[in-house]
Design a protein around this motif. Structure first.
Motif, PDB file in Angstrom:
ATOM      1  N   GLY A 129      56.767  68.556  57.760  1.00  0.00           N
ATOM      2  CA  GLY A 129      57.602  69.199  58.995  1.00  0.00           C
ATOM      3  C   GLY A 129      58.769  70.040  58.508  1.00  0.00           C
ATOM      4  O   GLY A 129      59.721  70.106  58.953  1.00  0.00           O
ATOM      5  N   ARG A 130      58.251  71.140  57.688  1.00  0.00           N
ATOM      6  CA  ARG A 130      59.216  72.015  57.083  1.00  0.00           C
ATOM      7  C   ARG A 130      58.518  73.457  57.111  1.00  0.00           C
ATOM      8  O   ARG A 130      59.088  74.358  56.548  1.00  0.00           O
ATOM      9  N   HIS A 131      57.632  73.723  57.955  1.00  0.00           N
ATOM     10  CA  HIS A 131      57.294  75.119  58.186  1.00  0.00           C
ATOM     11  C   HIS A 131      57.928  75.724  59.143  1.00  0.00           C
ATOM     12  O   HIS A 131      57.490  75.488  60.366  1.00  0.00           O
ATOM     13  N   GLU A 132      58.968  76.719  58.585  1.00  0.00           N
ATOM     14  CA  GLU A 132      59.880  77.371  59.302  1.00  0.00           C
ATOM     15  C   GLU A 132      59.248  78.591  60.214  1.00  0.00           C
ATOM     16  O   GLU A 132      59.711  79.159  61.195  1.00  0.00           O
ATOM     17  N   LEU A 134      55.966  78.170  61.607  1.00  0.00           N
ATOM     18  CA  LEU A 134      54.985  77.568  61.902  1.00  0.00           C
ATOM     19  C   LEU A 134      53.947  78.261  62.871  1.00  0.00           C
ATOM     20  O   LEU A 134      52.628  78.059  62.616  1.00  0.00           O
ATOM     21  N   GLU A 391      56.662  66.273  62.587  1.00  0.00           N
ATOM     22  CA  GLU A 391      55.833  67.378  62.864  1.00  0.00           C
ATOM     23  C   GLU A 391      56.303  68.007  64.479  1.00  0.00           C
ATOM     24  O   GLU A 391      56.392  69.277  64.505  1.00  0.00           O
ATOM     25  N   ASN A 394      59.301  69.827  63.779  1.00  0.00           N
ATOM     26  CA  ASN A 394      58.987  71.262  63.198  1.00  0.00           C
ATOM     27  C   ASN A 394      58.713  72.163  64.181  1.00  0.00           C
ATOM     28  O   ASN A 394      58.908  73.115  64.265  1.00  0.00           O
ATOM     29  N   ALA A 398      60.874  75.472  64.350  1.00  0.00           N
ATOM     30  CA  ALA A 398      60.232  76.559  64.343  1.00  0.00           C
ATOM     31  C   ALA A 398      60.369  77.567  65.497  1.00  0.00           C
ATOM     32  O   ALA A 398      60.262  78.726  65.637  1.00  0.00           O
TER      33      ALA A 398
END
Length: 733
Positions: A129-132, A134, A391, A394, A398
């Motif tokens: 849950g860290r895809h900045e 996304l 998620e 995130n 994002a």
């Protein structure tokens, strides 16, 4: 994927086709049912004993051949659109497929010969849950992959048995293009060669219960024009020209800078204009009036126009009603070039239940909580987001970053924050469950807001986040490292309700409600505030701002002008909704927008509405030139009451100070009488004062009780003639 007539020689020698080993019955059934997690293991080219098996799934094809080095080898039909053959080759060659249909042939690259177009780093960040960024990993991305141009499709659907790509290029039948599951990430991926920008698509999902349905892409960056609901493949080619703006926008902290906002509903501001046409008119109008920023009611795609954008289905797509994503970039760029910041309403609290969008996306509660007591918003008939799922957090964090980075948005006004913070918001006993500590606070929502604010401020310097939060939650604008939510500013809903309540009373009764105008100073420094007169206050029977005022038309206009003068002088930033800057008497309607004809001299010989517009222009001009009105908005030392208890006179007088101690005196008189020789104490050291602004000026439509000459201080005070229903600003000479 264009159709063409082609004639290739038949192969000879070692390329002679042999029957392929049959598929396992279960695999075959699952593949054809759109419920297989790994179609790449069955389709494409695979080494087996005796050579390479080629297998293709091409429903409605009459024949399929493999083309190698210009030679074609026909595949045998297995039925149900499956074609296969075994070629006695030592290794998998470069090849294409020649697919014959009733109306011609296509020579295409085989999607099932490509490796995944998503890397392990992307999948790891998605799982965490860290895809900045996304949007660069999920959705439809035109790319060149293994030397071939096409579009990579990726979607998060962890509960699905299978996912397929359907689009206009498949006649909305997903059979030909099943996607592969990328393991524990819950992501499904497929690279489709030859599919490019402008292609319309959806995801065909098979749920764990065997139901099959089409869903729009949650990460779509463009959509069809509503009421059509397909997602559209897009890629930006826009070249920005706002670097000067971007470099300096964060030079001064927002709470220490002038900040005057014009709120706009783009589809109705000038009905029928596109983003690019708006770029020719809106920046010039806002610049002329002197606002520092515009706030755009939600731009993200929404199916129902009368929701004004607050029922979002396409969180990553600017509404296609007004043009393309690059057209929207053009509008933002034009505003920046005019020196105007752009704030966008952002709606992370809820989403609609449309069955083609986010609701029960893969057949199960996914973006919404599984617990019915938390899933549905009782006021709006929508689902709430599951802020406890990494998620989903995130997806939203994002998204905030996306608008700032991809569209150069300068601020996000976050809608309905209070509904997110409280588990019992608009719910009766038994309709909500407490948090782990037995309280009513939604701890997951708190964590989400803190993460969003911290991430946006880190990734997009100069951006401000603004909370529409209507309760007394502590620390909305306190930094996250001090336990606050981390917003830069908060709408002051208390000031708005109290001041509108006061001004709606007849002047003779206002003395009994005096504290409604002064109470805001009790808590003025508890947060960093914006004073909002927004769209919510001029619709649904609440009346336009000028129509809230009592009395005849002349008195209403005077009250309107005096109120704006009080608002612009009060500590805090300002926000005014379109149409209120020229005292439109009718409520706003998204069907026709502001009543611009009121400004046409042919229809209104008297300067009623033009005068109010000129006042707003002058309010902004004096405001921007006077640091005392904005430099110390969050500093109690920047404000001092001169008269806060003159209830019998309906007078409010206070001083504002800049960082050097230079004052501005603001006097608001909400009675229709003229008061002469009115004594007001002022600081020592300033012997002469002059009017900087008077809302009763004739050029604004007032009675012109003004003081053109400087006023001398006598015994530490000024003696003024207070005009009726007016606000006067005075500054030292």
């Amino acid at each position: 994927m264009a159709l063409r007539d082609t004639s290739l020689p038949e192969p000879s020698g070692p390329a002679r086709c042999l029957p392929a080993p049959p598929l396992d019955g279960t695999d075959r059934s699952r593949l054809l049912a759109g419920a297989h997690h790994d179609p790449h293991a069955l389709l494409g080219a695979h080494p087996v004993a005796g050579g390479i098996v080629f297998r293709a799934l091409r429903p409605f094809a009459r024949a399929v051949s493999v083309v190698i080095d210009g030679m074609r080898s026909g595949l045998a039909s297995e039925g149900d659109g499956l074609f296969s053959a075994l070629l006695p080759l030592d290794a998998i060659p470069d090849y294409t497929l020649l697919v014959a249909y009733a109306d011609g042939e296509q020579e295409v690259h085989d999607p099932y010969r490509f490796l995944p177009a998503l890397g392990e780093t992307d999948l790891h960040l998605i799982r965490e849950g860290r895809h900045e960024q996304l949007w660069k990993a999920l959705g439809a991305e035109p790319i060149t992959h293994q030397g071939v141009t096409g579009t990579r499709f990726a979607v998060w659907a962890p509960n699905a048995q299978g996912v397929r790509v359907a689009g206009e290029f498949t006649h909305w039948d997903g059979q030909a293009f099943p996607m592969r599951s990328l393991g524990a990430s819950g992501v499904w991926e497929l690279f489709l060669p030859g599919i490019g920008e402008g292609a319309r698509y959806k995801f065909e999902i098979t749920s764990r219960h065997g139901d099959r349905f089409l869903k729009a892409d949650p990460m779509a960056r463009a959509t069809e024009v509503p009421p059509a609901t397909a997602s559209v493949v897009t890629s930006s080619r826009y070249e920005w020209s706002d670097q000067e703006w971007m470099d300096r926008r964060g030079a001064t902290p927002v709470h220490e800078a002038p900040f005057s906002v014009y709120e706009v509903h783009l589809p109705s501001w000038r009905k029928g204009l596109t983003y690019r046409q708006l770029a020719e008119e809106l920046p010039a109008y806002v610049k002329e009036l002197g606002f520092t920023h515009v706030e755009l009611m939600p731009v993200a795609e929404h199916p129902f126009g009368p929701s004004w954008g607050y029922q979002v289905t396409g969180f990553y797509a600017p509404t296609s009603r007004l043009g393309s994503p690059d057209d929207f970039r053009f509008l933002v760029d034009a505003l920046h070039r005019a020196g105007i910041g752009v704030i966008m309403d952002w709606v992370p609290a809820h989403f609609p239940k449309d069955d083609w969008a986010l609701a029960r996306f893969d057949g199960e509660p996914l973006y919404e909580p599984g617990d019915w007591r938390r899933a549905e918003h009782p006021d709006w008939g929508t689902y709430e987001f599951d802020f406890g799922r990494v998620e989903v957090r995130n997806f939203l964090v994002a998204n905030a970053v996306y608008w700032c980075e991809e569209f150069h948005i300068d601020g996000l006004r976050v809608d309905a924050v209070a509904s997110m913070l409280y588990l019992d918001y608009s719910r009766d006993s038994g309709q909500w469950s407490p948090n782990v500590f037995g309280g009513r606070e939604d701890l997951d929502a708190v964590a989400f807001l803190q993460e969003m604010n911290a991430t946006v401020y880190r990734r997009a310097p100069g951006v401000v986040t603004i909370a529409e939060e209507s309760t007394a939650w502590d620390g909305v604008t306190r930094p996250t490292d001090s336990g606050g939510l981390g917003f830069g500013l908060k709408w002051n809903m208390g000031w708005m309700h109290d001041s509108l309540g006061y001004i709606s009373h007849e002047p003779v009764h206002r003395k009994y409600h005096h504290n409604e105008m002064s109470f805001s100073m009790v808590y003025a420094y508890s947060e960093n505030y914006i004073l909002p007169i927004s769209h919510d206050e001029v619709v649904h029977g609440k009346q336009a701002l000028v129509s809230k005022m009592p009395g005849d038309w002349r008195q209403r206009r005077a009250d309107h002008r005096a109120y704006l003068g009080f608002m612009w002088a009060h500590p805090g930033k300002q926000l005014l909704f379109m149409g209120q800057e020229f005292a439109q008497g009718a409520e706003w309607s998204q069907e026709h927008g502001p009543d611009w004809w009121l400004l046409d001299p042919a229809y209104a010989a008297e300067p009623d509405h033009r005068g109010v517009r000129d006042l707003v222009r002058d309010l902004n001009a004096v405001y921007r030139e006077t640091p005392a009105l904005w430099q110390r908005d969050t500093d109690p030392g920047g404000f001092r009451w001169v008269l806060g208890d003159a209830a019998e006179d309906n007078v409010f007088a206070f001083l504002r100070f800049d960082a050097q101690g230079t004052p501005l005196l603001a006097v608001s008189h909400f009675s229709p009488a003229v008061r002469e020789d009115y004594r007001l104490a002022v600081p020592e050291g300033f012997p002469l004062w002059r009017e900087a602004l008077n809302t009763d000026s004739a050029r604004y439509g007032g009675s012109d009780v003004t003081c053109p000459d400087p006023v001398k201080t006598e015994d530490g005070a000024l003696r003024l003639t207070l005009p009726p229903l007016a606000t006067v600003w005075l500054t030292p000479v």
